[in-house]
Design an enzyme around this catalytic site. Structure first.
Site, PDB file in Angstrom:
ATOM      1  N   ASP A 484       0.858  -1.193   0.000  1.00  0.00           N
ATOM      2  CA  ASP A 484       0.000   0.000   0.000  1.00  0.00           C
ATOM      3  C   ASP A 484       0.892   1.242   0.000  1.00  0.00           C
ATOM      4  O   ASP A 484       0.946   1.975   0.973  1.00  0.00           O
ATOM      5  CB  ASP A 484      -0.933  -0.017   1.221  1.00  0.00           C
ATOM      6  CG  ASP A 484      -0.166  -0.192   2.521  1.00  0.00           C
ATOM      7  OD1 ASP A 484       1.029  -0.526   2.468  1.00  0.00           O
ATOM      8  OD2 ASP A 484      -0.763   0.015   3.589  1.00  0.00           O
ATOM      9  N   GLU A 485       1.579   1.438  -1.106  1.00  0.00           N
ATOM     10  CA  GLU A 485       2.484   2.568  -1.227  1.00  0.00           C
ATOM     11  C   GLU A 485       2.472   3.023  -2.692  1.00  0.00           C
ATOM     12  O   GLU A 485       1.719   3.868  -3.064  1.00  0.00           O
ATOM     13  CB  GLU A 485       3.881   2.168  -0.727  1.00  0.00           C
ATOM     14  CG  GLU A 485       4.787   3.363  -0.574  1.00  0.00           C
ATOM     15  CD  GLU A 485       5.576   3.376   0.739  1.00  0.00           C
ATOM     16  OE1 GLU A 485       5.500   2.440   1.534  1.00  0.00           O
ATOM     17  OE2 GLU A 485       6.270   4.371   0.955  1.00  0.00           O
ATOM     18  N   ASP A 492      14.075   7.995  -4.150  1.00  0.00           N
ATOM     19  CA  ASP A 492      14.329   6.792  -4.939  1.00  0.00           C
ATOM     20  C   ASP A 492      14.585   7.169  -6.400  1.00  0.00           C
ATOM     21  O   ASP A 492      15.490   6.648  -7.041  1.00  0.00           O
ATOM     22  CB  ASP A 492      13.128   5.840  -4.864  1.00  0.00           C
ATOM     23  CG  ASP A 492      12.675   5.533  -3.442  1.00  0.00           C
ATOM     24  OD1 ASP A 492      12.656   6.455  -2.607  1.00  0.00           O
ATOM     25  OD2 ASP A 492      12.335   4.376  -3.161  1.00  0.00           O
ATOM     26  N   TRP A 545      15.971  13.573  -0.937  1.00  0.00           N
ATOM     27  CA  TRP A 545      14.660  13.337  -1.572  1.00  0.00           C
ATOM     28  C   TRP A 545      14.292  14.608  -2.353  1.00  0.00           C
ATOM     29  O   TRP A 545      14.136  14.574  -3.572  1.00  0.00           O
ATOM     30  CB  TRP A 545      13.600  13.000  -0.516  1.00  0.00           C
ATOM     31  CG  TRP A 545      13.532  11.538  -0.222  1.00  0.00           C
ATOM     32  CD1 TRP A 545      12.543  10.681  -0.610  1.00  0.00           C
ATOM     33  CD2 TRP A 545      14.493  10.732   0.482  1.00  0.00           C
ATOM     34  NE1 TRP A 545      12.831   9.402  -0.187  1.00  0.00           N
ATOM     35  CE2 TRP A 545      14.014   9.402   0.474  1.00  0.00           C
ATOM     36  CE3 TRP A 545      15.713  10.990   1.095  1.00  0.00           C
ATOM     37  CZ2 TRP A 545      14.712   8.354   1.079  1.00  0.00           C
ATOM     38  CZ3 TRP A 545      16.416   9.946   1.696  1.00  0.00           C
ATOM     39  CH2 TRP A 545      15.919   8.656   1.678  1.00  0.00           C
ATOM     40  N   GLU A 757      14.238  -3.966  -1.880  1.00  0.00           N
ATOM     41  CA  GLU A 757      14.305  -2.732  -1.111  1.00  0.00           C
ATOM     42  C   GLU A 757      15.447  -2.778  -0.096  1.00  0.00           C
ATOM     43  O   GLU A 757      16.095  -1.782   0.188  1.00  0.00           O
ATOM     44  CB  GLU A 757      12.979  -2.558  -0.360  1.00  0.00           C
ATOM     45  CG  GLU A 757      12.905  -1.324   0.509  1.00  0.00           C
ATOM     46  CD  GLU A 757      11.520  -1.132   1.116  1.00  0.00           C
ATOM     47  OE1 GLU A 757      10.797  -2.133   1.280  1.00  0.00           O
ATOM     48  OE2 GLU A 757      11.163   0.015   1.412  1.00  0.00           O
ATOM     49  N   HIS A 778      12.081  -2.818  -5.744  1.00  0.00           N
ATOM     50  CA  HIS A 778      12.351  -1.448  -5.311  1.00  0.00           C
ATOM     51  C   HIS A 778      13.644  -1.044  -6.004  1.00  0.00           C
ATOM     52  O   HIS A 778      14.704  -1.540  -5.655  1.00  0.00           O
ATOM     53  CB  HIS A 778      12.587  -1.498  -3.798  1.00  0.00           C
ATOM     54  CG  HIS A 778      11.830  -0.511  -3.006  1.00  0.00           C
ATOM     55  ND1 HIS A 778      10.528  -0.698  -2.641  1.00  0.00           N
ATOM     56  CD2 HIS A 778      12.197   0.671  -2.453  1.00  0.00           C
ATOM     57  CE1 HIS A 778      10.129   0.320  -1.894  1.00  0.00           C
ATOM     58  NE2 HIS A 778      11.129   1.181  -1.777  1.00  0.00           N
TER      59      HIS A 778
HETATM   60  C1  BGC Z   1       9.515   4.005   0.561  1.00  0.00           C
HETATM   61  C2  BGC Z   1      10.894   4.408   0.169  1.00  0.00           C
HETATM   62  C3  BGC Z   1      11.014   5.860   0.459  1.00  0.00           C
HETATM   63  C4  BGC Z   1      10.960   5.924   1.954  1.00  0.00           C
HETATM   64  C5  BGC Z   1      11.305   7.210   2.587  1.00  0.00           C
HETATM   65  C6  BGC Z   1       9.402   4.177   2.037  1.00  0.00           C
HETATM   66  O1  BGC Z   1       8.207   3.791   2.552  1.00  0.00           O
HETATM   67  O2  BGC Z   1       9.192   2.741   0.136  1.00  0.00           O
HETATM   68  O3  BGC Z   1      11.418   3.883  -0.926  1.00  0.00           O
HETATM   69  O4  BGC Z   1      12.037   6.534  -0.141  1.00  0.00           O
HETATM   70  O5  BGC Z   1       9.757   5.439   2.443  1.00  0.00           O
HETATM   71  O6  BGC Z   1      12.302   6.956   3.377  1.00  0.00           O
END
Ligand code: BGC
Length: 898
Positions: A484-485, A492, A545, A757, A778
């Site tokens: 759920d993302e 990323d 980010w 990930e 990921h």
């Molecule tokens: C995501 C990451 C993201 C991070 C922030 C996660 O829940 O899957 O890839 O960059 O949160 O730290």
């Protein structure tokens, strides 16, 4: 053996210098798209490639012609005239204003430095979308509020008749708040999925244009079915939905022109009707409920009517603008058969498709009308061999189908997608593996990178990196595609950008996403964690980010050389840097919340402090410097010299502050981690005299972990670059080839088919990492891909000639590899590198596209290299006396006796 090798070499050389063919012009592109429909750029740009088997081919002149072909008459609209130029990319249209809904044809004729001939291209075309809001006569329509409580998909439709005349052109311009699929006379329109894609919908919604001429008859039915999609479906966590609104709607305008010059339009308006149908429920995370008994095959045919149809409701427009889609649509790509049918210890029937992918299952199933079949999707089987879904968190990833009894009916979802390799099936009927296939869906980007080596694990790593990209490039660069993302995490995306750009043509994909980044940027310049931003105004500003705002536009400029795109992002880049500047005190950036070097190495029982924790303020200062340096370069490239100078001064202050705050006089950093040294070195923050010591410390650190990396999302992309650029390519190779955790190859040895990930998504003891943060798809750690292209193949950008007009070839030839072969399809054509070595010699073949040049750098021992010369096809090797070779386009072979 020696004879055979010699023969092979001669054959290779003959093919390299083979019979010269005349040149031709190919791959005509408008805004880097082939024959695009529905552009709204009123100054689109033209690009083409030149293919020639000769060496040192350059374009000396071009002439572009643009014409319309209305009523079979060719009317020249713009003739660039003969322009003496070697430009073959981004030539802007400079003719009279382009008109809405019009088709334009074009070609180009070029001359080369080789002869006096002209080389005409084939013809290509594009069409324009609707350039002004007043060109839209269609209205937003959807179901009534009362009818939409259960959020079933509305099937909207109307009938229309056409004149008995010949149709010259018929374009459908269509979009939705939500997702749509459209049908005309029983046929699906186009081959796009999950349309209209995802943008910052409150500000702009993309529409698509389809050529539907071939589908039209005298009597027609048109139908549009809608789903909640990203617009109002559940995104992020908890009960967060309706991010952009609660009403789904569509807006569509079919514009038909007859050969006699007359035209007519069919538009969405409240005279349309709708019913509910087979798509009963659809959510991106949770999947779809499809009741095939309610499937009305004929619903988009002329004259179809059902008793309970209702009048469509006009939906009030919001603040959005409609914009033409500018990036490649999501299309169906590879499909996979079941490679194994598994019975799990708990007795579940599970199919293994052999590849972790993103898309969905298409299948047939025998059973009675009313029978139910449920499909569950997972990325792995756990240690015990059980179907593992805990890492999906709240996402169900489950599609339910109620059968209609037709054994040949093909079932598939519509407004959802799943990330999976394994499929668990619940059905009271027998399941036949050959009835099921897994279909990958992703943005239809051209694959531009290939890389193959004599090491099969590295080859698998490369494939996994590319699959990580395929699975997460669905109109938006997402962190992961299954739990759920599935959000456009900026960190990323910036970490992976350079690798992504080697693998696939991501120019339009990121141009579009960066516009959303600047739209969602806060008034004070801060940049969201995710774009499009569905996490709110406070989820912003994390170092590494937010710097996506500077890093991606600049790197995109280096790969594609498009100054127009860079200048469009320039204000957003400036706003982010001034945000940091405003918070800085005495050159030290005091930002708010930072994720830090996300998912760095952390051993379980960390008694003596082996966790690689890097101070977050140090990280933030490094990125503050890097973003400022990028901005300084971008300003200069765009001709803003004074601004560039101001950023240069600011950068000196940032660097000085870094040294006094985060470093001892002897060059030790306050965090003794790989990431700290890597960022400080890569972003040029260490005074020159202290660089060798910093590099030594980095290498010692790597050795102290037994030749293992310990970096997280922020350090990983630069780790091997820093090593090879500071004379320690040997250590970079050790890290690359390391097979035990943590390393790039560890997941490969565990059977990974994508990038994980976490370095230990599956731990060495076979158990899984914390389910709340453990995606098996990921791409961030796949950022090593760039290093492989840049070092193993040696393909390197020349910052002074962005877009590969001139580039460097500097392969390293590590003894651990017998052979490396690969290519990058630049905007000018293919850059190819292939080398092979054994105990006696090394052969290097390179290919440089026409209209470009390269500087080849051969490592040291210059005297031992020789170059193949085509002396009237009398092939000879002559020795190379300089380790730098300036090469024009064409194919070349070099040899080195050991
Ligand atoms: C995501 C990451 C993201 C991070 C922030 C996660 O829940 O899957 O890839 O960059 O949160 O730290």
């Amino acid at each position: 053996m020696i004879k055979r090798t010699a023969l092979l070499l001669v054959l290779m050389l003959i093919s390299v210098f083979g019979i010269a063919q005349s040149a031709y012009v190919k791959d005509l592109k408008i805004n880097q798209l082939s024959n695009p429909l529905g552009l709204d750029d009123v100054k689109p740009h033209f690009s083409w490639k030149i293919e020639s088997s000769k060496q040192s081919v350059e374009q000396t002149q071009y002439q572009i012609k643009v014409w319309t072909e209305n009523t079979n008459q060719k009317i020249i609209l713009w003739d660039s005239g003969k322009v003496n130029s070697s430009n073959s990319v981004y030539i802007p249209y400079q003719g009279p204003p382009l008109e809405s809904n019009q088709t334009y044809h074009w070609n180009v004729e070029i001359q080369l430095n080789q002869d006096a001939k002209t080389y005409p291209s084939d013809y290509a075309f594009w069409s324009m979308g609707l350039l002004s809001p007043s060109d839209w006569n269609a209205e937003w329509i959807g179901p009534s509020k009362e009818d939409d409580i259960e959020r079933k998909s509305p099937y909207l439709r109307t009938d229309f008749k056409l004149k008995k005349k010949t149709i010259a052109q018929a374009y459908l311009h269509i979009t939705a708040k939500g997702m749509y699929e459209a049908y005309l006379n029983g046929e699906r329109i186009g081959d796009h999925y999950l349309s209209p894609g995802w943008t910052s919908y409150k500000e702009r919604i993309p529409y698509q244009t389809f050529d539907v001429k071939e589908l039209l008859k005298e009597q027609n039915g048109i139908g549009i079915v809608l789903g909640s999609g990203w617009y109002r479906g559940y995104l992020a966590w908890g009960d967060a939905n309706d991010h952009y609104g609660s009403e789904i709607a569509t807006k569509a305008q079919l514009m038909i022109t007859y050969t006699d010059g007359t035209s007519e339009q069919i538009t969405t308006n409240p005279s349309w009707t709708y019913t509910h149908g087979a798509i009963v429920d659809s959510e991106i995370y949770n999947g779809e409920l499809f009741d095939a008994q309610k499937n009305q095959k004929e619903w988009s045919n002329f004259g179809f009517s059902v008793s309970n149809s209702r009048k469509a409701v006009q939906i009030t427009p919001g603040t959005e603008r409609l914009i033409a889609s500018r990036n490649e649509p999501i299309r169906k790509q590879e499909s996979f058969e079941v490679i194994e049918k598994v019975k799990t210890p708990s007795g579940d029937t599970v199919f293994d498709f052999g590849q972790n992918l993103v898309g969905w299952i298409e299948f047939k199933h025998q059973g009675k009308a009313g029978d139910t079949i449920r499909l569950y999707h997972a990325e792995i089987l756990d240690k015990e061999g059980e179907f593992y879904t805990e890492n999906l968190r709240a996402a169900k990833q489950m599609n339910t189908y109620i059968l209609n009894g037709d054994p040949n009916f093909i079932y598939r979802p519509h407004f959802t997608f799943q990330g999976f390799r394994y499929l668990k099936i619940e059905s009271s009927n027998e399941v036949n593996p050959s009835d099921f296939k897994a279909v990958a869906l992703y943005s239809d980007m051209l694959q531009t990178g290939t890389l193959e080596t004599s090491n099969s694990l590295i080859n698998k790593l490369q494939q996994n990196i590319q699959w990580g990209q395929k699975g997460n490039f669905l109109d938006v660069p997402t962190d992961c595609p299954q739990r759920d993302e599935r959000l456009g995490w900026t960190g990323d995306a910036q970490a992976f950008f350079n690798t992504a750009a080697f693998n696939f043509d991501v120019k339009n994909f990121f141009d579009k996403w960066l516009i959303d980044l600047s739209i969602d940027q806060r008034e004070d310049g801060s940049v969201p964690f995710v774009v499009p931003n569905v996490l709110g105004k406070d989820a912003m500003g994390s170092a590494g980010w937010a710097d996506a705002a500077t890093i991606i536009p600049w790197n995109a400029y280096l790969y594609y050389g498009d100054k127009t795109s860079l200048s469009k992002q320039y204000p957003s880049m400036k706003r982010w840097v001034s945000y940091m500047q405003n918070l800085a005190k005495d050159g030290i950036y005091k930002g708010g919340f930072h994720f830090g070097d996300w998912l760095f190495y952390r051993p379980n029982d960390d008694n003596d402090g082996r966790s690689a924790v890097t101070n977050k303020e140090l990280i933030a200062q490094c990125f503050y410097a890097y973003s400022t340096e990028i901005l300084m370069k971008a300003a200069s490239e765009l001709g803003h010299q004074e601004e560039s100078k101001a950023y240069q001064d600011q950068l000196s202050q940032i660097k000085a502050a870094f040294v006094s705050e985060f470093m001892t006089p002897n060059g030790r950093l306050i965090s003794e981690t790989q990431t700290a040294y890597v960022l400080a070195l890569h972003f040029n923050l260490i005074p020159e005299t202290l660089i060798p010591r910093a590099v030594d410390r980095l290498v010692e650190n790597i050795k102290s972990y037994g030749n293992h990396l310990t970096t997280g999302f922020l350090g990983t992309p630069y780790l091997c670059h820093v090593l090879s650029e500071n004379g320690r390519a040997d250590v970079a190779i050790d890290l690359l080839l390391q097979k035990s955790y943590p390393s790039w190859l560890y997941p490969v040895t565990q059977g990974a088919t994508t990038i994980w990930e976490r370095w230990d998504g599956l731990k060495p003891d076979g158990t899984t990492q914390t389910p709340s943060m453990n995606s098996y798809n990921h791409y961030a750690y796949g950022a090593i891909g760039e290093w492989m292209y840049r070092q193993l193949l040696g393909i390197q950008i020349d910052e002074k000639h962005a877009g590969f007009k001139h580039f460097f070839l500097k392969p390293i030839f590590p003894k651990e590899f017998d052979e490396v072969k690969g290519s990058y399809e630049s905007l000018y054509g293919k850059i190819g590198v292939h080398w092979k070595q054994n105990d006696d010699n090394l052969t290097l073949s390179v290919e440089i596209p026409a209209n470009t040049s390269a500087t080849l750098e051969l490592p040291n021992e210059v005297g031992t290299w020789s170059k193949a010369i085509d002396n009237n096809r009398n092939l000879k090797f002559t020795s190379v006396t300089q380790n730098q070779q300036q090469l024009g386009s064409g194919k070349y072979v070099f040899r080195k006796e050991k």
